[in-house]
Design a protein around this motif. Structure first.
Motif, mmCIF file in Angstrom:
data_model
loop_
_atom_site.group_PDB
_atom_site.id
_atom_site.type_symbol
_atom_site.label_atom_id
_atom_site.label_comp_id
_atom_site.label_asym_id
_atom_site.label_seq_id
_atom_site.Cartn_x
_atom_site.Cartn_y
_atom_site.Cartn_z
ATOM 1 N N ARG A 38 10.450 2.850 9.956
ATOM 2 C CA ARG A 38 11.222 3.394 8.818
ATOM 3 C C ARG A 38 11.090 1.580 7.962
ATOM 4 O O ARG A 38 11.775 2.174 6.240
ATOM 5 C CB ARG A 38 12.216 3.868 9.440
ATOM 6 N N HIS A 39 11.636 0.543 9.178
ATOM 7 C CA HIS A 39 11.315 -0.293 8.151
ATOM 8 C C HIS A 39 10.437 -0.706 6.873
ATOM 9 O O HIS A 39 10.771 -0.776 6.381
ATOM 10 C CB HIS A 39 11.316 -1.787 9.449
ATOM 11 N N GLN A 40 9.543 -0.437 7.669
ATOM 12 C CA GLN A 40 7.776 -0.787 6.916
ATOM 13 C C GLN A 40 7.997 0.308 4.943
ATOM 14 O O GLN A 40 7.537 -0.004 4.867
ATOM 15 C CB GLN A 40 6.854 -0.109 7.387
ATOM 16 N N PHE A 41 8.054 1.959 5.977
ATOM 17 C CA PHE A 41 8.943 3.105 4.653
ATOM 18 C C PHE A 41 9.553 2.135 3.511
ATOM 19 O O PHE A 41 9.306 2.405 2.301
ATOM 20 C CB PHE A 41 9.301 4.160 5.743
ATOM 21 N N PHE A 42 11.082 1.273 3.896
ATOM 22 C CA PHE A 42 11.359 0.767 2.723
ATOM 23 C C PHE A 42 11.335 0.031 2.887
ATOM 24 O O PHE A 42 11.374 0.066 1.573
ATOM 25 C CB PHE A 42 12.888 0.520 2.949
ATOM 26 N N TRP A 43 10.751 -0.863 2.868
ATOM 27 C CA TRP A 43 10.103 -2.168 1.900
ATOM 28 C C TRP A 43 9.189 -1.838 1.304
ATOM 29 O O TRP A 43 9.018 -2.172 0.270
ATOM 30 C CB TRP A 43 9.558 -3.684 2.856
ATOM 31 N N GLY A 44 7.934 -1.149 1.364
ATOM 32 C CA GLY A 44 6.902 -0.348 1.219
ATOM 33 C C GLY A 44 8.085 0.219 -0.583
ATOM 34 O O GLY A 44 7.322 -0.005 -1.493
ATOM 35 N N TYR A 45 8.397 1.168 -0.132
ATOM 36 C CA TYR A 45 9.164 1.803 -1.648
ATOM 37 C C TYR A 45 9.569 0.684 -2.430
ATOM 38 O O TYR A 45 9.781 1.081 -3.573
ATOM 39 C CB TYR A 45 10.043 2.415 -0.582
ATOM 40 N N SER A 46 9.736 -0.368 -1.896
ATOM 41 C CA SER A 46 10.868 -1.277 -2.306
ATOM 42 C C SER A 46 9.934 -1.919 -3.961
ATOM 43 O O SER A 46 10.795 -2.044 -4.785
ATOM 44 C CB SER A 46 11.986 -2.282 -1.689
ATOM 45 N N GLU A 47 8.435 -2.429 -3.121
ATOM 46 C CA GLU A 47 7.516 -2.786 -3.865
ATOM 47 C C GLU A 47 7.274 -1.640 -4.839
ATOM 48 O O GLU A 47 7.190 -1.881 -5.921
ATOM 49 C CB GLU A 47 7.166 -3.483 -3.177
ATOM 50 N N ALA A 48 6.333 -0.832 -4.035
ATOM 51 C CA ALA A 48 5.627 0.255 -4.858
ATOM 52 C C ALA A 48 6.000 1.602 -4.071
ATOM 53 O O ALA A 48 5.376 1.515 -3.001
ATOM 54 C CB ALA A 48 4.639 -0.357 -5.338
ATOM 55 N N ALA A 49 6.353 2.678 -5.059
ATOM 56 C CA ALA A 49 5.882 3.857 -4.884
ATOM 57 C C ALA A 49 4.861 4.491 -3.658
ATOM 58 O O ALA A 49 4.932 4.863 -2.188
ATOM 59 C CB ALA A 49 6.240 5.288 -5.572
ATOM 60 N N LYS A 51 3.534 2.321 -2.055
ATOM 61 C CA LYS A 51 3.476 0.935 -0.835
ATOM 62 C C LYS A 51 3.952 1.819 0.327
ATOM 63 O O LYS A 51 4.213 1.427 1.923
ATOM 64 C CB LYS A 51 3.610 -0.596 -0.776
ATOM 65 N N ARG A 52 4.680 2.547 -0.219
ATOM 66 C CA ARG A 52 5.395 4.043 1.754
ATOM 67 C C ARG A 52 4.484 4.533 2.038
ATOM 68 O O ARG A 52 4.916 4.871 3.441
ATOM 69 C CB ARG A 52 6.428 4.911 1.010
ATOM 70 N N ILE A 53 3.288 5.311 1.617
ATOM 71 C CA ILE A 53 2.664 5.919 2.550
ATOM 72 C C ILE A 53 2.575 5.671 4.053
ATOM 73 O O ILE A 53 2.581 6.713 5.379
ATOM 74 C CB ILE A 53 1.122 6.355 1.651
ATOM 75 N N THR A 54 1.921 4.603 4.658
ATOM 76 C CA THR A 54 1.956 4.154 5.734
ATOM 77 C C THR A 54 3.309 4.180 6.947
ATOM 78 O O THR A 54 2.762 5.032 7.658
ATOM 79 C CB THR A 54 1.410 2.479 6.012
ATOM 80 N N GLY A 55 4.764 3.446 6.390
ATOM 81 C CA GLY A 55 5.420 4.022 7.063
ATOM 82 C C GLY A 55 6.036 4.890 7.468
ATOM 83 O O GLY A 55 6.335 5.319 8.481
ATOM 84 N N PHE A 56 6.142 5.367 6.189
ATOM 85 C CA PHE A 56 5.825 7.365 6.194
ATOM 86 C C PHE A 56 5.081 7.705 6.857
ATOM 87 O O PHE A 56 5.630 9.068 8.042
ATOM 88 C CB PHE A 56 5.774 8.377 4.796
ATOM 89 N N ARG A 57 4.045 7.576 7.222
ATOM 90 C CA ARG A 57 2.860 8.463 8.362
ATOM 91 C C ARG A 57 3.368 7.924 9.515
ATOM 92 O O ARG A 57 3.429 9.141 10.552
ATOM 93 C CB ARG A 57 1.862 7.948 8.197
ATOM 94 N N LEU A 58 3.571 6.821 9.702
ATOM 95 C CA LEU A 58 3.413 6.800 10.861
ATOM 96 C C LEU A 58 5.418 6.307 11.914
ATOM 97 O O LEU A 58 4.951 6.770 12.553
ATOM 98 C CB LEU A 58 3.929 4.836 11.063
#
Length: 94
Positions: A38-49, A51-58
């Protein structure tokens, strides 16, 4: 933020079921993986939409594993209680 609120009850329920019925150590490890995801998802989402895929799948993978572990634990508990058949004891003999 809404995405986190939607998945939080599912996470707590599956974490509790896996820890109570299967194994607390495995459930704890998967819970930590979920929090990291979830941490990776939010950091990725704040940079570019994208980049959130890895955190979301995990996070979805860890939720799926928690659900499977909880289901296996409940099934083993049911078999042990009502049919006097403990899968864990049978597997130890092999």
């Amino acid at each position: 933020m809404q995405n986190c609120v939607e998945y939080y009850p599912i996470f707590l329920t599956t974490l509790w079921m896996a820890g109570w019925y299967f194994n607390q150590v495995f459930a704890t490890c998967l819970g930590l993986v979920y929090i990291y995801a979830r941490h990776q998802f939010f950091w990725g989402y704040s940079e570019a939409a994208k980049k959130r895929i890895t955190g979301f799948r995990l996070s979805l993978g860890s939720l799926a594993l928690l659900t499977i572990l909880g289901t296996l634990g409940i099934a083993n508990s049911f078999l042990d209680e009502y049919l006097d058949f403990n899968v864990a004891k049978k597997l130890r003999h092999f």
